[in-house]
Design a protein around this motif. Structure first.
Motif, PDB file in Angstrom:
ATOM      1  N   THR A 241       0.844  -1.196   0.000  1.00 17.65           N
ATOM      2  CA  THR A 241       0.000   0.000   0.000  1.00 17.65           C
ATOM      3  C   THR A 241       0.879   1.246   0.000  1.00 17.65           C
ATOM      4  O   THR A 241       1.974   1.249   0.578  1.00 17.65           O
ATOM      5  N   ASN A 247      -2.152   2.224   7.291  1.00 20.67           N
ATOM      6  CA  ASN A 247      -2.727   0.902   7.064  1.00 20.67           C
ATOM      7  C   ASN A 247      -2.066  -0.136   7.957  1.00 20.67           C
ATOM      8  O   ASN A 247      -0.832  -0.162   8.094  1.00 20.67           O
ATOM      9  N   SER A 263      -7.579   0.227   7.507  1.00 19.11           N
ATOM     10  CA  SER A 263      -7.090   1.569   7.216  1.00 19.11           C
ATOM     11  C   SER A 263      -7.591   2.524   8.288  1.00 19.11           C
ATOM     12  O   SER A 263      -8.795   2.717   8.444  1.00 19.11           O
ATOM     13  N   ARG A 266      -8.914   6.054   6.491  1.00 18.92           N
ATOM     14  CA  ARG A 266     -10.101   5.869   5.659  1.00 18.92           C
ATOM     15  C   ARG A 266     -11.227   5.209   6.457  1.00 18.92           C
ATOM     16  O   ARG A 266     -12.397   5.436   6.175  1.00 18.92           O
ATOM     17  N   PHE A 270     -10.437  -3.321   4.408  1.00 13.47           N
ATOM     18  CA  PHE A 270     -10.246  -3.301   2.962  1.00 13.47           C
ATOM     19  C   PHE A 270      -9.604  -4.611   2.513  1.00 13.47           C
ATOM     20  O   PHE A 270      -8.929  -5.286   3.297  1.00 13.47           O
ATOM     21  N   THR A 271      -9.800  -4.958   1.239  1.00  9.64           N
ATOM     22  CA  THR A 271      -9.038  -6.043   0.616  1.00  9.64           C
ATOM     23  C   THR A 271      -8.429  -5.512  -0.674  1.00  9.64           C
ATOM     24  O   THR A 271      -8.969  -4.582  -1.296  1.00  9.64           O
ATOM     25  N   MET A 272      -7.290  -6.106  -1.067  1.00  8.74           N
ATOM     26  CA  MET A 272      -6.657  -5.721  -2.317  1.00  8.74           C
ATOM     27  C   MET A 272      -5.855  -6.905  -2.845  1.00  8.74           C
ATOM     28  O   MET A 272      -5.526  -7.829  -2.090  1.00  8.74           O
ATOM     29  N   ALA A 279      -7.776  -1.172  -3.945  1.00 11.77           N
ATOM     30  CA  ALA A 279      -8.335  -1.693  -2.700  1.00 11.77           C
ATOM     31  C   ALA A 279      -9.851  -1.565  -2.716  1.00 11.77           C
ATOM     32  O   ALA A 279     -10.399  -0.580  -3.225  1.00 11.77           O
ATOM     33  N   LYS A 280     -10.525  -2.548  -2.143  1.00 15.73           N
ATOM     34  CA  LYS A 280     -11.986  -2.553  -2.038  1.00 15.73           C
ATOM     35  C   LYS A 280     -12.374  -2.464  -0.573  1.00 15.73           C
ATOM     36  O   LYS A 280     -11.903  -3.242   0.252  1.00 15.73           O
ATOM     37  N   GLN A 281     -13.253  -1.517  -0.235  1.00 15.25           N
ATOM     38  CA  GLN A 281     -13.693  -1.345   1.151  1.00 15.25           C
ATOM     39  C   GLN A 281     -14.856  -2.276   1.447  1.00 15.25           C
ATOM     40  O   GLN A 281     -15.842  -2.312   0.718  1.00 15.25           O
ATOM     41  N   GLU A 284     -17.042  -0.015   7.206  1.00 12.85           N
ATOM     42  CA  GLU A 284     -16.704   1.351   7.568  1.00 12.85           C
ATOM     43  C   GLU A 284     -16.121   1.456   8.969  1.00 12.85           C
ATOM     44  O   GLU A 284     -15.811   2.550   9.434  1.00 12.85           O
TER      45      GLU A 284
END
Length: 733
Positions: A241, A247, A263, A266, A270-272, A279-281, A284
């Motif tokens: 990242t 992170n 994160s 943010r 998240f995953t990536m 990255a996909k959230q 929250e």
């Protein structure tokens, strides 16, 4: 030739035998002076961390005044004898201006369990409340350490008991067995190898599915980011990242294609792709994600906090989310079990999740079925505080650590219940194990080893404005020792505080307000000091002989007296007139405040909070108590009349606010406060609720605790620490 049945450390063609105090290279005896050989043993024993120069001087020269040149000469002798080049070291690495690190891979050969048992030292019973624990060194901009002559004698006395044994038995102190546990035979590590060498903080390793790489978080770039590294000896770091969003907590998916992480800026999980990408959230909120064995789900803890000092914070439960995103499901319920819930770990069959319940009584390991029922307590309170549970790959045991010691408990894969006594896996002596994780084969454990030197700093204060009047400076500078809970004498001339080396109980010390004339007051354990009005006596809490009692002691030392015995008491503070004691007590996992007469008597509950109200501190006139209260993930400063009433909240900012003392005029309360994850010292006014920041730390891994305001109004003394550490691999038998 050496006796091949004796205990030894092996690296390259060198063999070192602590028991016989001999060393060999290529089978031939090495001619080393005793001091040089002690230095070699000391470096090997502490090979999992950077060893500061001052610590080496204290240990090897045993309080004798020498300059750093003496250490440099001994290191040069050692390198010459071993054939080590300081420019391209393979054994001893110099860390410029700080110290040395032993970097060779060491094999522990034929350890003697009988020797280990005969020289083991059980930990003391006293401990600092886990909810406010910390680490080492100083931030940029803090003045150089102040070291009066008396401090060298003080440092030597603090260290000498442990040093003698450590030098005699070397690393076997690190791998000692537990005499008191009656546990099955210990499985000792074969080797320990350092993977990273960054001088900042590398932490939270996670194995790839093939066991050949780890992911971890680090502050290499100034922000915390996720990195990947091969566990091979020549492995290199790859930054995954790069967004500067702080992170943490990487976790590899079972198919090796994705990495989940938390994160901080943010917010959420998240995953990536493991090779980099978008990255996909998924959520929250939350942190510390872990994948289910089939890769379909992620379990995580509700609280959004990186826990860089190893201490979970906030009111947390466990949750589950689909790895592709979607609705969230709450797995554990509030206070079932009591306390907050952290650090989830999936069983091999994906049917259960192990976790830690955390509160001030004693954090323990539990497990729960993914259906939300079948709650099981894996460890027991009597065996001490636990952290970082991890299921073994076969699902038949759960690993966990208690400070420096790694354990595992056999469990039933069906019911999740413990089916045997804990087994000690390894004891790293003075090195705290954090964030341990098992390789898929169960052969390796990766963990972060944290250094810890917690000292007292002094912040000059302008009495007329109550603003900081200059940069902080150090009052203590003793490696391997935590200095905490400072208390000024009524006239402001002295400071009492607690000092504790790892593996030993804390004791009370007194120093002048400028750090000079240090002297030890208790020897059998003591913490949470308060002064009597005459400045000639102190009160304190101590566990001795399995009994928790409140004591008094002469400030000059000696003449200890039991005032009363009480089991449910933490962080006691005596009133300015010495008539009452305010303290934390825990019921149903919730901390509240009570008072009682200082000579013992009836306990009176003052707060009835449903989240947390604790760590009371008296106003100078004794009419009010400042408290820490929890509201969701945040804590705030509140006050309450000392004879009871409704708490009035004074701070409202997001983050943590931990009060400890008042200004001499009784209007301002100084507290350790975290804003956006960064700790500093602050005060809040009781009259108008205005808030001021006193220090300007910017590091996420630096901490302030227990700030005490001098009755003279001219300084605030606080505990200060900074977490540093690297990633290590431990091979298991």
């Amino acid at each position: 030739m050496t006796d091949q049945n004796s205990s030894a450390f092996l690296f390259d063609d060198v063999r070192v035998e602590p028991a016989t105090f001999r060393a060999f290279k290529a089978g031939n005896a090495i001619q080393l002076e005793p001091k040089t050989l002690r230095l070699l043993l000391f470096l090997i024993e502490n090979r999992v961390r950077l060893v500061e120069k001052e610590e080496i001087l204290t240990a090897i020269w045993n309080g004798t005044h020498v300059t750093e040149n003496a250490l440099v000469r001994e290191i040069a002798k050692l390198r010459k004898t071993l054939g080590d080049d300081p420019k391209t070291p393979k054994y001893i690495q110099t860390v410029h201006t700080r110290g040395y690190r032993f970097i060779a891979e060491v094999e522990v050969k034929n350890p003697s369990e009988n020797l280990s048992q005969s020289l083991s030292m059980p930990n003391g019973k006293d401990y600092e409340p886990a909810a406010h624990a910390h680490s080492d060194e100083h931030p940029s901009g803090i003045a150089a350490p102040h070291q009066p002559t008396q401090q060298k004698s003080w440092a030597m006395r603090l260290a000498v008991a442990g040093i003698v044994l450590a030098l005699a038995i070397g690393v076997w102190l690190g791998f000692r067995s537990n005499k008191a546990s009656n546990s099955p035979a210990t499985a000792l590590p074969l080797t320990i190898r350092q993977l990273t060498s960054w001088p900042g903080l590398d932490s939270n390793p996670a194995f790839s599915p093939n066991g050949e790489s780890i992911a971890y978080h680090s502050d290499h770039s100034g922000n915390f980011e996720i990195y990947i590294r091969s566990i091979a000896a020549d492995g290199r770091d790859m930054q995954l990242t790069t967004d500067g969003q702080q992170n943490f907590d990487p976790a590899w998916s079972p198919d090796g294609k994705r990495i989940a992480y938390y994160s901080m800026k943010r917010g959420g999980i998240f995953t990536m792709p493991a090779l980099g990408g978008v990255a996909k959230q998924l959520t929250e909120f939350g942190s510390h994600p872990v994948w289910s064995p089939d890769g379909q789900w992620l379990a995580f803890q509700k609280v959004s906090w990186p826990s860089l000092d190893g201490t979970p914070r906030g009111s947390s439960t466990l949750w589950i989310v689909n790895a592709q995103g979607g609705a969230l499901r709450q797995l554990t319920q509030v206070n079932s079990p009591p306390g907050s819930h952290f650090a989830p770990s999936w069983s091999a069959d994906g049917k259960r999740v192990a976790f830690l319940n955390y509160h001030t009584v004693s954090p323990q390991v539990w497990s729960i079925a993914v259906t939300g029922n079948g709650l099981q307590e894996i460890t027991k309170q009597a065996t001490g505080d636990k952290s970082w549970p991890i299921y073994a790959p076969d699902g038949h045991s759960i690993y966990f650590n208690r400070g420096e010691v790694l354990w595992k408990t056999p469990v039933s894969p069906d019911s999740g219940a413990a089916v045997g006594e804990p087994i000690k896996v390894a004891d790293l002596g003075s090195t705290v194990i954090r964030n341990a994780t098992l390789s898929p084969s169960g052969k390796w454990i990766a963990y972060s080893a944290a250094t810890s030197t917690d000292n007292l700093i002094s912040v000059p204060i302008a009495p007329l404005t109550n603003e900081a009047a200059g940069p902080p400076s150090f009052l203590t500078n003793q490696p391997g020792t935590r200095h905490t809970v400072p208390e000024f004498s009524p006239d402001g001339s002295k400071i009492a505080f607690s000092a504790q080396r790892r593996g030993t109980r804390p004791n009370l010390w007194i120093a002048d307000a400028d750090g000079g004339n240090l002297s030890q007051i208790t020897t059998e354990g003591g913490r949470s000091p308060s002064w009597f009005p005459d400045g000639k006596q102190l009160s304190f809490l101590s566990n001795r002989g399995g009994r928790r009692r409140f004591w008094s002691v002469a400030a000059a030392g000696g003449n200890e007296k039991v005032l009363f015995e009480i089991e449910d008491m933490e962080s006691p503070r005596m009133s300015p007139d010495a008539s009452q004691v305010a303290f934390n007590f825990t019921k149903d996992g919730i901390i509240n405040v009570a008072t009682m007469p200082a000579v013992g008597g009836e306990q009176r509950q003052l707060t009835f909070d449903r989240e947390l109200a604790g760590w009371p501190c008296w106003s100078p006139d004794g009419k009010f108590l400042a408290l820490e209260i929890r509201r969701g993930d945040d804590t705030h400063v509140a006050i309450i009349p000392s004879n009871g009433g409704e708490p009035v909240q004074l701070t409202f900012a997001r983050g943590q606010s931990w009060p400890y003392s008042w200004s001499p005029d009784g209007d301002k309360i100084v507290f350790a406060g975290a804003r956006d994850g960064v700790w500093n010292l602050w005060w809040v006014s009781r009259s108008d609720k205005s808030v001021r920041q006193l220090t300007h730390n910017t590091k996420l891994n630096a901490y302030f605790r227990y700030p005490a305001w001098s009755p003279l109004g001219n300084r605030i003394v606080s505990e200060y620490s900074e977490s540093r550490g690297n990633i290590y691999l431990m091979e298991l038998r």
